[in-house]
Motif scaffolding. Structure first.
Motif, short mmCIF file in Angstrom:
data_model
loop_
_atom_site.label_atom_id
_atom_site.label_comp_id
_atom_site.label_asym_id
_atom_site.label_seq_id
_atom_site.Cartn_x
_atom_site.Cartn_y
_atom_site.Cartn_z
N LYS A 1 0.82 -1.20 0.00
CA LYS A 1 0.00 0.00 0.00
C LYS A 1 0.86 1.26 0.00
CE LYS A 1 -0.54 -0.36 5.05
NZ LYS A 1 -1.53 -0.51 6.16
N ASN A 2 0.27 2.35 -0.50
CA ASN A 2 0.88 3.69 -0.41
C ASN A 2 2.27 3.74 -1.05
OD1 ASN A 2 -1.40 4.27 1.18
ND2 ASN A 2 -0.32 3.72 3.06
N VAL B 1 -5.29 12.21 -8.42
CA VAL B 1 -4.07 11.68 -7.83
C VAL B 1 -4.37 11.28 -6.39
CG1 VAL B 1 -2.50 12.99 -9.31
CG2 VAL B 1 -3.29 13.99 -7.16
N LEU B 2 -3.52 10.47 -5.82
CA LEU B 2 -3.70 9.98 -4.45
C LEU B 2 -3.10 10.95 -3.45
CD1 LEU B 2 -2.83 6.30 -5.28
CD2 LEU B 2 -5.03 7.04 -4.32
N ARG B 3 -3.87 11.29 -2.43
CA ARG B 3 -3.44 12.26 -1.43
C ARG B 3 -2.23 11.80 -0.62
NH1 ARG B 3 -6.93 16.47 -0.26
NH2 ARG B 3 -8.95 16.39 -1.32
N VAL B 4 -2.07 10.50 -0.45
CA VAL B 4 -1.00 9.99 0.40
C VAL B 4 0.38 10.40 -0.10
CG1 VAL B 4 -0.75 7.76 -0.78
CG2 VAL B 4 -0.24 7.93 1.67
N SER C 1 -3.40 -11.57 -2.62
CA SER C 1 -2.79 -10.38 -2.02
C SER C 1 -3.72 -9.18 -2.16
CB SER C 1 -1.43 -10.10 -2.66
OG SER C 1 -0.52 -11.14 -2.38
N THR C 2 -3.32 -8.06 -1.56
CA THR C 2 -4.07 -6.81 -1.63
C THR C 2 -3.12 -5.68 -1.99
OG1 THR C 2 -5.65 -7.56 0.05
CG2 THR C 2 -5.51 -5.19 -0.34
N VAL C 3 -3.53 -4.87 -2.94
CA VAL C 3 -2.76 -3.69 -3.34
C VAL C 3 -3.68 -2.48 -3.19
CG1 VAL C 3 -1.49 -2.55 -5.19
CG2 VAL C 3 -1.37 -5.05 -4.95
N GLN C 4 -3.25 -1.52 -2.38
CA GLN C 4 -4.08 -0.35 -2.07
C GLN C 4 -3.28 0.94 -2.21
OE1 GLN C 4 -4.88 -1.50 2.01
NE2 GLN C 4 -6.99 -2.05 1.52
N GLY C 5 -3.90 1.96 -2.79
CA GLY C 5 -3.30 3.29 -2.80
C GLY C 5 -1.94 3.36 -3.45
N TRP D 1 -16.01 7.34 -5.62
CA TRP D 1 -14.63 7.59 -5.21
C TRP D 1 -14.61 8.59 -4.05
CZ3 TRP D 1 -10.12 7.47 -9.14
CH2 TRP D 1 -10.23 6.34 -9.94
N ASN D 2 -13.66 8.41 -3.14
CA ASN D 2 -13.54 9.27 -1.96
C ASN D 2 -12.54 10.39 -2.26
OD1 ASN D 2 -13.05 10.47 0.50
ND2 ASN D 2 -12.87 8.57 1.64
N PHE D 3 -13.09 11.55 -2.65
CA PHE D 3 -12.22 12.70 -2.94
C PHE D 3 -11.95 13.56 -1.71
CE2 PHE D 3 -13.33 11.62 -7.29
CZ PHE D 3 -12.13 11.87 -7.95
N GLU D 4 -12.49 13.17 -0.58
CA GLU D 4 -12.20 13.89 0.66
C GLU D 4 -10.92 13.43 1.31
OE1 GLU D 4 -14.89 14.62 4.13
OE2 GLU D 4 -16.40 14.74 2.55
N ASN D 5 -10.71 12.10 1.35
CA ASN D 5 -9.60 11.55 2.11
C ASN D 5 -8.60 10.77 1.29
OD1 ASN D 5 -10.79 12.37 4.69
ND2 ASN D 5 -12.30 10.77 4.31
N VAL D 6 -9.04 10.21 0.17
CA VAL D 6 -8.16 9.31 -0.59
C VAL D 6 -7.63 9.97 -1.86
CG1 VAL D 6 -8.01 7.07 -1.77
CG2 VAL D 6 -9.39 7.30 0.32
#
Length: 431
Positions: A229-230, A421-424, A253-257, A405-410
């Motif tokens: 992730k990230n 784009v991703l906020r992280v 597996s898991t792939v996030q962000g 889609w979460n445009f507040e936090n993600v």
């Protein structure tokens, strides 16, 4: 008769055993028998824990850490220590180098209690030491980790190319990338990992260059029972038969962000005549990909029996899932046969109950979101769209185009790039 000052000095010398330093993430739970006051507002989110037995003649100490082999100059960190317990751990924050050994000198000063001034005298001792690997590896091991123990609470910290390569030696561990890692000038040997958690921390791996020949390749050649992730992979080139910017193959597996922006060139394997590429994963077996995107160009060297290119994943089997992802790169139509803006081919032959694809998008240029499918019997199916939608450039630049889609936090819209784009990755913290 032995002077009181010498006696205090000897008791101080016996209070600490060389080699007992522990390199930890934090001070841990509060202790009732000790107060540590760090001077000059020095802060670090990791440091050194020192098991200490105090002298029965005083409770008043100063602990100082100096870079190098002696207590010369200004200390890196200094703390007043008031200790009433007989034994406690003294934690000092210290931003030491997490990528390799570093020499320090600990200086402990003991001062007499107020009612013993004139009877006892202050004393000081120095204890040189070198930071050691925290992963159980011998000192001098290439890529050994110097921060963390591989647990969820205190993961191994990755800060160099050698440490990134060393991830493959610790299956089952948890990892945190501490800064951007540049692989320029060094061909990469793809990792194989099982049961790990790798948190990129919003950092990037730059200039990935790996060539699997007619084998598989990616940052990982194989990722099993793991979470990544990230993490971003930007720049460079991946070559091989089954390739992905993140992983050639990923199973359960898991792939996030995450996102990738690399060039990928797939070669035909010697057995089946296949070439498979995906922006993040070449071939997925029951893997979940969510809140990710891919850029870059995918191409194939020769015209194979079957070439599958997918913006996010090249080939899926065993009920894989892709959610809230987009592709805004290029799929080469030269020698390619089956192109999908989200997925190259959906294999329905092995207990398939339905790949879960939802709220995925690709920049129009490829006709379909899923290039083809393999039915239990018969020939390859026609391309189709299911849970995925092509967008024009203007739609890609509008948040209203991305359902659920979460445009507040993600996510956030980047007006300069004209896409989400991703906020992280906005303000990653280096360690």
């Amino acid at each position: 008769m032995m002077s009181r000052a010498v006696r205090l000095r000897r008791l101080l010398t016996a209070s600490l055993t060389a080699g007992m330093f522990l390199f930890t993430a934090s001070a841990g739970a509060a202790q009732s028998g000790i107060t540590v006051t760090v001077q000059d507002n020095y802060q670090a989110d990791y440091g050194v824990t020192i098991p200490f037995t105090r002298s029965p003649r005083t409770t008043d100490y100063t602990f100082s850490l100096y870079e190098g082999g002696s207590a010369a100059g200004t200390p890196a960190v200094s703390a007043k220590v008031e200790m009433t317990a007989a034994q406690e751990d003294v934690y000092l924050p210290l931003a030491y180098d997490i990528t390799g050994p570093q020499s320090y000198t600990l200086k402990i000063e003991a001062r007499p209690l107020a009612d013993r001034i004139g009877t006892d005298m202050a004393a000081a001792r120095e204890f040189p030491f070198t930071t050691k690997p925290t992963c159980g590896c011998a000192a001098g091991t290439a890529g050994a980790f110097y921060r963390g123990n591989g647990s969820a609470a205190d993961p191994f910290y990755v800060g160099s190319q050698q440490q990134l390569a060393h991830v493959g030696a610790h299956n089952g561990g948890q990892f945190k990338q501490a800064r951007d890692v540049d692989l320029a000038g060094n061909p990469w040997t793809s990792l194989s990992s099982d049961g790990i958690v790798y948190d990129g921390g919003g950092h990037r791996i730059k200039n990935l260059k790996t060539d699997g020949g007619v084998g598989d390749a990616g940052l990982w050649v194989l990722l099993s029972n793991s979470t990544v992730k990230n993490l971003a992979i930007v720049g460079g080139e991946v070559r091989g038969s089954i390739i992905g910017g993140l992983a050639g193959k990923a199973s359960s597996s898991t792939v996030q962000g995450c996102y990738t922006d690399v060039s990928m060139v797939s070669n035909v394997d010697n057995v089946y005549g296949h070439a498979i590429s995906g922006g993040l994963i070449g071939a997925s077996y029951g893997t979940v990909v969510e809140d990710c995107y891919a850029l870059g160009k995918q191409s194939v060297t020769t015209a194979p029996y079957a070439n599958y290119q997918g913006g996010i994943i090249g080939y899926t089997q065993n009920d894989s899932a892709i959610s809230r992802c987009y592709f805004a790169g290029i799929l080469s139509a030269g020698n390619a046969r089956y192109l999908g803006g989200t997925l190259g081919v959906q294999d329905r032959r092995f207990g398939f109950s339905g790949d879960r694809i939802g709220s995925c998008y690709w920049l129009v240029g490829t006709a379909y979101g899923i290039g083809t499918y393999m039915p239990p019997t018969g020939a390859l199916g026609d391309p189709f769209n299911s849970g995925t939608q092509g967008l024009g450039a203007a739609q890609l630049a509008s948040a209203s185009s991305f359902s659920s889609w979460n445009f507040e936090n993600v996510w956030r819209m980047d007006s300069g790039a004209g896409r989400p784009v991703l906020r992280v990755f906005d303000n990653p913290k280096d360690s």
